[in-house]
Design an enzyme around this catalytic site. Structure first.
Site, PDB file in Angstrom:
ATOM      1  N   SER A 191       0.909  -1.364   0.330  1.00 54.80           N
ATOM      2  CA  SER A 191      -0.441  -0.178   0.038  1.00 54.80           C
ATOM      3  C   SER A 191       0.662   1.077  -0.347  1.00 54.80           C
ATOM      4  CB  SER A 191      -0.904  -0.354   1.134  1.00 54.80           C
ATOM      5  OG  SER A 191      -1.319   1.006   1.605  1.00 54.80           O
ATOM      6  N   TYR A 202      -2.092  -0.821  10.551  1.00 55.76           N
ATOM      7  CA  TYR A 202      -2.177  -1.260   9.330  1.00 55.76           C
ATOM      8  C   TYR A 202      -0.393  -0.747   8.504  1.00 55.76           C
ATOM      9  CZ  TYR A 202      -4.088  -1.523   4.108  1.00 55.76           C
ATOM     10  OH  TYR A 202      -4.323  -1.742   2.878  1.00 55.76           O
TER      11      TYR A 202
END
Ligand SMILES: NC(=O)c1ccc[n+]([C@@H]2O[C@H](COP(=O)([O-])OP(=O)(O)OC[C@H]3O[C@@H](n4cnc5c(N)ncnc54)[C@H](O)[C@@H]3O)[C@@H](O)[C@H]2O)c1
Length: 245
Positions: free
Chosen positions: A135, A148
């Site tokens: 990401s 995350y």
């Protein structure tokens, strides 16, 4: 682009993994689709040359058995992941430790498990390619999403390190780094848990919108194909320019 390639995709029941299944099939791949969600069967049934298995990527015995059931493995798109807390954002001081453990277990330990199970088969075949879904939060910090972001930084560390170990065996290992993507992770969870986030997400991408899942899958297809034959250890942002700012 992927003719005669046997490719495993994790997280193939939804979002980016589901889009990748269609695109890789269109490029000629034979697929092994893996997800803990049994809707992965429907995805496989809708495609030519696609098989499915229901498994959790943190279950090393199950992942090894799936790979052993496949005639050979030439590539893998290690894409399954979770955002944690159903998309809600909380500072570290309020974030539950158990949820941190769950995010790390799936996004890092799950990827570790898949890489460890896939590499011997790829090396035995004399080469191949792996793409991991990180990401832009693998490069950037994200207030309210520390667990995350930490997990996606770890995905990049694993990608780079394993690319060095695998290179002498002719196996390339790269990562795609999506910005915000229109998938259930975001539209059914993130946007609902965080009012106003949909407009904010579009505004932080210089291209003025969030990505379609297919746009990430196309980048993964290129990295899995022979067209990227001298690319390894690379982190490819598919983020509409977000990380260029
Ligand atoms: N959607 C975004 O904005 C975005 C942005 C950057 C990165 N990503 C990453 O892209 C990847 C795919 O996410 P998505 O947006 O398609 O989400 P999604 O929730 O639509 O799909 C994820 C899939 O992974 C599966 N999965 C989750 N944990 C699993 C496990 N332990 N074992 C097996 N399967 C499991 C889920 O069942 C689901 O089918 C994830 O790694 C995510 O972190 C997404």
């Amino acid at each position: 682009m992927l003719e005669n390639r046997h490719i495993m995709i994790t997280g193939a029941a939804s979002g980016i993994g589901k889009a990748a299944a269609s695109i890789f099939a269109a490029y000629g791949a034979t697929l092994m689709l893996v997800d803990r969600d049994d809707r992965v069967r429907d995805v496989a049934d809708s495609l030519p040359d696609a098989h499915s298995a229901i498994a959790d990527i943190t279950d090393s015995a199950a992942i090894a058995a799936i790979i052993a059931s496949f005639p050979k493995i030439d590539g893998a798109f290690n894409n399954a992941g979770i955002e944690g807390l159903g998309g809600a954002m909380l500072p570290i001081t309020e974030y539950p430790d158990e949820e941190y453990e769950r995010v790390m277990a799936v996004n890092v330990r799950g990827l570790w498990t898949c890489l460890k199970a896939q590499l011997p088969g790829l090396q035995a075949n004399g080469g191949g390619a792996i793409v991991n879904t990180a990401s832009v939060m693998g490069w950037l910090g994200a207030a309210g999403m520390a667990a995350y972001a930490a997990s996606k930084h770890a995905v990049i560390g694993l990608t780079r390190s394993v690319s060095l170990e695998a290179a002498p065996h002719g196996v390339r290992v790269n990562a795609v780094l999506p910005g915000a993507v229109e998938t259930p992770m975001l539209t059914e969870r993130g946007f609902k848990a965080n009012p106003g986030f949909a407009d904010f997400a579009a505004s932080v991408h210089p291209l003025g919108r969030i990505a379609r899942a297919e746009e990430v899958a196309e980048a993964a297809a290129w990295l899995l194909s022979a067209k990227s034959s001298f690319v390894t250890g690379h982190t490819l942002a598919v983020d509409g320019g977000m990380s260029a700012q």
